[in-house]
Design a protein around this motif. Structure first.
Motif, mmCIF file in Angstrom:
data_model
loop_
_atom_site.group_PDB
_atom_site.id
_atom_site.type_symbol
_atom_site.label_atom_id
_atom_site.label_comp_id
_atom_site.label_asym_id
_atom_site.label_seq_id
_atom_site.Cartn_x
_atom_site.Cartn_y
_atom_site.Cartn_z
ATOM 1 N N LEU A 151 0.851 -1.190 0.000
ATOM 2 C CA LEU A 151 0.000 0.000 0.000
ATOM 3 C C LEU A 151 0.885 1.237 0.000
ATOM 4 O O LEU A 151 1.865 1.287 0.732
ATOM 5 C CB LEU A 151 -0.880 0.043 1.259
ATOM 6 N N ASN A 152 0.517 2.231 -0.795
ATOM 7 C CA ASN A 152 1.334 3.449 -0.830
ATOM 8 C C ASN A 152 0.450 4.659 -1.080
ATOM 9 O O ASN A 152 -0.604 4.557 -1.707
ATOM 10 C CB ASN A 152 2.385 3.338 -1.944
ATOM 11 N N ARG A 153 0.909 5.817 -0.559
ATOM 12 C CA ARG A 153 0.170 7.071 -0.785
ATOM 13 C C ARG A 153 0.005 7.319 -2.281
ATOM 14 O O ARG A 153 -1.071 7.673 -2.758
ATOM 15 C CB ARG A 153 0.951 8.218 -0.129
ATOM 16 N N THR A 154 1.092 7.137 -3.037
ATOM 17 C CA THR A 154 1.031 7.278 -4.499
ATOM 18 C C THR A 154 0.854 5.873 -5.078
ATOM 19 O O THR A 154 1.820 5.100 -5.152
ATOM 20 C CB THR A 154 2.350 7.899 -5.027
ATOM 21 N N PRO A 155 -0.379 5.503 -5.470
ATOM 22 C CA PRO A 155 -0.646 4.107 -5.843
ATOM 23 C C PRO A 155 0.212 3.615 -7.006
ATOM 24 O O PRO A 155 0.586 2.448 -7.054
ATOM 25 C CB PRO A 155 -2.133 4.091 -6.224
ATOM 26 N N GLU A 156 0.569 4.524 -7.926
ATOM 27 C CA GLU A 156 1.362 4.099 -9.101
ATOM 28 C C GLU A 156 2.694 3.488 -8.675
ATOM 29 O O GLU A 156 3.182 2.551 -9.300
ATOM 30 C CB GLU A 156 1.639 5.293 -10.039
ATOM 31 N N SER A 174 -1.192 -4.752 -5.101
ATOM 32 C CA SER A 174 -1.095 -3.418 -4.502
ATOM 33 C C SER A 174 -2.484 -2.949 -4.099
ATOM 34 O O SER A 174 -3.488 -3.483 -4.560
ATOM 35 C CB SER A 174 -0.452 -2.433 -5.473
ATOM 36 N N GLY A 175 -2.520 -1.941 -3.220
ATOM 37 C CA GLY A 175 -3.817 -1.439 -2.776
ATOM 38 C C GLY A 175 -3.705 -0.001 -2.339
ATOM 39 O O GLY A 175 -2.625 0.579 -2.352
ATOM 40 N N THR A 176 -4.850 0.542 -1.955
ATOM 41 C CA THR A 176 -4.854 1.940 -1.526
ATOM 42 C C THR A 176 -4.445 2.030 -0.059
ATOM 43 O O THR A 176 -4.527 1.053 0.677
ATOM 44 C CB THR A 176 -6.248 2.562 -1.704
ATOM 45 N N PHE A 177 -4.060 3.213 0.320
ATOM 46 C CA PHE A 177 -3.524 3.470 1.646
ATOM 47 C C PHE A 177 -4.693 3.592 2.635
ATOM 48 O O PHE A 177 -5.090 4.698 2.999
ATOM 49 C CB PHE A 177 -2.768 4.790 1.542
ATOM 50 N N ALA A 178 -5.286 2.461 3.007
ATOM 51 C CA ALA A 178 -6.483 2.503 3.853
ATOM 52 C C ALA A 178 -6.676 1.159 4.539
ATOM 53 O O ALA A 178 -6.120 0.155 4.096
ATOM 54 C CB ALA A 178 -7.702 2.796 2.972
#
Ligand SMILES: NC(=O)c1ccc[n+]([C@@H]2O[C@H](COP(=O)([O-])OP(=O)(O)OC[C@H]3O[C@@H](n4cnc5c(N)ncnc54)[C@H](OP(=O)(O)O)[C@@H]3O)[C@@H](O)[C@H]2O)c1
Length: 282
Positions: A151-156, A174-178
């Protein structure tokens, strides 16, 4: 030119806060190794000159930290598989006049958690962050057979890292920061972002995380981030970043000198330095 038999160093910019000289020198003293470890601030534009200088002065090897971990690669003769895999070098050894680039960050992390995790294969790791540190850790954990969720703030950037891992034959998504289902599933949760360095809270709650999870924050100063405090309150086992720092150093030691690094003495030296800093900051 040198009074002791072997010289090692760490180069980076900034470098004045590096704990590596204290850690390595304590290790040399404990085993009676005739060596000394220094630190040198090296600006990016002076890197080639610094590498030539270290070679000319008879250094046996050195560690490399930000901002030189990638830019040093063209200056070296060969890379170990670990350095090739990470696309970054944190350790250089001179062997038969050849400069060999190595990377101990990822395997150092693996060593720091293996006792607590008791096996990697088929287990699930969640990584928060997709920067340089996360990449090294992710590739090493994937090689151990862990299934990763990044997970990362910048999804790319998380997506790019997933592609690199898949290219190396690993399993990753990968996933969103949540928060999400991953909280109940994770065997290992690693906080690799710089959030927490200034005692700021992590952007989301860990409520719902499995109590079986080992939670690691690779930050080591502060010794316990708010993120780790929360994980502890929720009943998880926790580790800060001292273990990763210690074992990347121990693996560099073993790459340079052979044999087993004195990890207990090196760990104690790290703790003493951090304690002094905390007292000093008062
Ligand atoms: N224990 C050890 O031995 C060890 C070794 C290396 C590094 N570290 C620590 O690891 C941390 C990261 O280092 P690095 O070299 O990987 O840095 P980096 O390459 O610059 O990556 C920074 C990461 O943090 C994220 N980030 C930064 N600010 C954020 C914010 N406000 N909210 C959410 N995410 C944020 C970035 O997300 P974006 O992609 O969205 O920008 C990126 O994923 C640092 O705290 C460093 O001290 C510890």
């Amino acid at each position: 030119m040198l009074a002791v038999e072997k010289h090692y160093a760490v180069i980076g910019d900034p470098i004045q806060h590096s704990l590596s000289p204290g850690m390595h020198n304590a290790g040399y003293r404990s085993l009676g190794v005739d060596a000394e470890y220094s630190r040198f601030q090296v600006e990016a534009r002076r890197l080639a000159g610094a590498v030539e200088g270290l070679r000319a002065l008879g250094f046996s090897g050195w560690n490399v930290t930000l901002p030189h971990k990638e830019s040093i690669i063209p200056l070296l003769d060969t890379l170990t598989p670990q350095a090739k895999r990470a696309g970054a070098v944190n350790t250089v050894k001179i062997h038969e006049r050849q400069l060999i680039g190595h990377n101990t960050d990822g395997d150092g992390f693996v060593r720091s958690v293996e006792e607590d995790l008791k096996g990697f294969k088929g287990k699930k790791a969640v990584l928060l962050g997709a920067g340089g540190a996360s990449k090294g850790i992710a590739l090493a954990l994937a090689e151990q057979g862990m299934q990763l969720h990044i997970l990362n703030r910048t999804p790319e950037k998380a997506m790019e890292l997933v592609q690199v891992i898949q290219h190396e034959g690993g399993r990753a998504t990968s996933g969103t920061f949540a928060p999400g289902d991953w909280l109940e599933d994770a065997d290992l949760l690693v906080q690799t972002t710089s959030v927490g360095l200034y005692n700021e809270p992590f952007p989301f709650s860990l409520a719902g995380i499995s109590k079986q999870a080992l939670v690691v924050d690779i930050i080591f100063n502060p010794i316990e981030t708010i993120f780790l405090q929360e994980a502890k309150k929720l009943g998880c086992r926790t580790q800060n970043g001292i273990g990763m720092l210690l074992y990347q150093g121990a693996l560099a030691w073993e790459f340079w000198l052979g044999g087993k690094a004195p990890v207990a003495e090196m760990r104690q030296a790290l703790k003493n330095q951090l304690l002094q800093r905390t007292v000093y900051k008062g």
